[in-house]
Design a protein around this motif. Sequence first.
Motif, mmCIF file in Angstrom:
data_model
loop_
_atom_site.group_PDB
_atom_site.id
_atom_site.type_symbol
_atom_site.label_atom_id
_atom_site.label_comp_id
_atom_site.label_asym_id
_atom_site.label_seq_id
_atom_site.Cartn_x
_atom_site.Cartn_y
_atom_site.Cartn_z
ATOM 1 N N HIS A 225 35.876 38.568 48.216
ATOM 2 C CA HIS A 225 36.568 38.431 49.505
ATOM 3 C C HIS A 225 35.709 37.524 50.387
ATOM 4 N N ARG A 226 36.292 36.455 50.920
ATOM 5 C CA ARG A 226 35.529 35.571 51.816
ATOM 6 C C ARG A 226 36.139 35.587 53.205
ATOM 7 N N PRO A 227 35.303 35.399 54.253
ATOM 8 C CA PRO A 227 35.864 35.396 55.618
ATOM 9 C C PRO A 227 36.757 34.172 55.850
ATOM 10 N N ASN A 228 37.768 34.356 56.712
ATOM 11 C CA ASN A 228 38.732 33.261 56.932
ATOM 12 C C ASN A 228 38.137 32.066 57.684
ATOM 13 N N THR A 229 36.917 32.233 58.179
ATOM 14 C CA THR A 229 36.278 31.135 58.904
ATOM 15 C C THR A 229 35.373 30.308 57.988
ATOM 16 N N GLN A 230 35.160 30.794 56.758
ATOM 17 C CA GLN A 230 34.249 30.080 55.855
ATOM 18 C C GLN A 230 34.978 28.918 55.153
ATOM 19 N N ALA A 231 34.448 27.700 55.366
ATOM 20 C CA ALA A 231 35.095 26.533 54.757
ATOM 21 C C ALA A 231 34.746 26.437 53.272
ATOM 22 N N TRP A 232 35.735 26.241 52.417
ATOM 23 C CA TRP A 232 35.522 25.971 50.998
ATOM 24 C C TRP A 232 36.808 25.331 50.487
ATOM 25 N N GLN A 233 36.809 24.892 49.238
ATOM 26 C CA GLN A 233 37.998 24.170 48.779
ATOM 27 C C GLN A 233 38.625 24.819 47.551
ATOM 28 N N ILE B 177 40.990 35.746 50.889
ATOM 29 C CA ILE B 177 40.510 35.327 52.214
ATOM 30 C C ILE B 177 40.773 36.488 53.160
ATOM 31 N N ASN B 178 39.705 36.996 53.753
ATOM 32 C CA ASN B 178 39.816 38.196 54.568
ATOM 33 C C ASN B 178 39.571 37.870 56.035
ATOM 34 N N HIS B 179 40.395 38.452 56.919
ATOM 35 C CA HIS B 179 40.191 38.166 58.348
ATOM 36 C C HIS B 179 39.111 39.082 58.924
ATOM 37 N N ARG B 180 38.708 40.082 58.139
ATOM 38 C CA ARG B 180 37.658 40.987 58.636
ATOM 39 C C ARG B 180 36.340 40.650 57.973
ATOM 40 N N ILE B 181 35.410 40.216 58.794
ATOM 41 C CA ILE B 181 34.115 39.761 58.290
ATOM 42 C C ILE B 181 33.379 40.904 57.570
ATOM 43 N N LEU C 118 45.714 34.705 50.636
ATOM 44 C CA LEU C 118 45.697 35.128 52.040
ATOM 45 C C LEU C 118 46.699 36.267 52.176
ATOM 46 N N GLY C 119 46.197 37.492 52.320
ATOM 47 C CA GLY C 119 47.080 38.652 52.367
ATOM 48 C C GLY C 119 46.974 39.445 51.081
ATOM 49 N N ALA C 120 46.001 40.379 51.026
ATOM 50 C CA ALA C 120 45.772 41.108 49.775
ATOM 51 C C ALA C 120 46.499 42.453 49.769
ATOM 52 N N GLY C 121 47.800 42.427 50.093
ATOM 53 C CA GLY C 121 48.632 43.630 49.981
ATOM 54 C C GLY C 121 49.106 43.742 48.538
ATOM 55 N N ALA C 122 50.271 44.376 48.357
ATOM 56 C CA ALA C 122 50.753 44.626 46.995
ATOM 57 C C ALA C 122 50.963 43.316 46.221
ATOM 58 N N ILE C 123 51.660 42.364 46.819
ATOM 59 C CA ILE C 123 51.975 41.127 46.082
ATOM 60 C C ILE C 123 50.721 40.261 45.913
#
Length: 295
Positions: A58-66, A30-34, A7-12
């Motif tokens: 990249h998956r949307p943050n609303t998609q449930a998975w484990q 996990i991406n907040h932009r669909i 969650l957060g695909a910046g530099a780190i």
Amino acid sequence: MATAAILGAGAIGQLLANLLIQAGHNAVVINHRIDQAEDRQHQFESVDGGISRITLEHRPNTQAWQPDLLLVTTKAYQGEQALRPVLEWLKPSTPIVLLHNGMGPQQRLANAHPHHSWWAGMLTDGALVTEPDGIRHTGKGIRFTGPLNDAHAKSRAIDALSAIGFESVDILPKLWQKLAVNAVINPLTVVLDCQNGNIAEMIHRPQVQALCEELTLVAEAEGQHWPQNQALDWVLTVANATASNSSSMRQDWRSGRQSELAAINGYLLECAEKHGLSLPTHQALVEAVANQFNR
Ligand code: KPL
């Protein structure tokens, strides 16, 4: 093989995704932009200059998975909001590893959602975003992780982190160590508009020394006992190891993003107030950095 959600695909975030994939694990962003939830190519330049490309889903943050574990590599001020939709579907036993700079959000999250399995981590690697989906690993650092609550303190998924150099430890002292480093290097590289390595130059030593002495007093009041000059030693070691890096705060300032000042020096000032301590050098630095960000 473990699958880590990032969650957060910046530099780190991109750095860890690359390291995990190289170690034979899997990473999904996990991406907040669909509109950005698709497979994307990421370029990775290693410390020795080698260039490789990986494809990251990249998956949307609303998609449930484990996923097997969730790595939170957002900015300190974004973590709580970014986690909200994810906590709706994430299994409570999945370890959530908070890796942002600073302190405050870790304790707030672990207290607000005690049934989840909270971990924190710190790393002193330098990494620079070179293009929207690419990074350069500018300095190899030390990496630690450990549980914040004892909800599910033992987890095999954390083995994926040991595979990429995270040592499992009592994390609170390490978070304070990282806070010390970030509270000196990050704001100074903004006001001096310089790379990390310049902080180690003798001309800046009186200011660096004063900042270290003040933060050592706060750490002591918070139960962290450091030998004399320990904080200075950590700061200089990281400044030298990441000499050519532009600190994350300087990168934020130059890119017009918000600063993490509140979770770094702001957190120190809050603790200082609680203990009746005054930190004039940090106070002056916070004001200077805040002015620079507002300009
Ligand atoms: O954590 C960092 C940051 O820039 O935020 C250091 C370790 C100082 C590397 O630049």
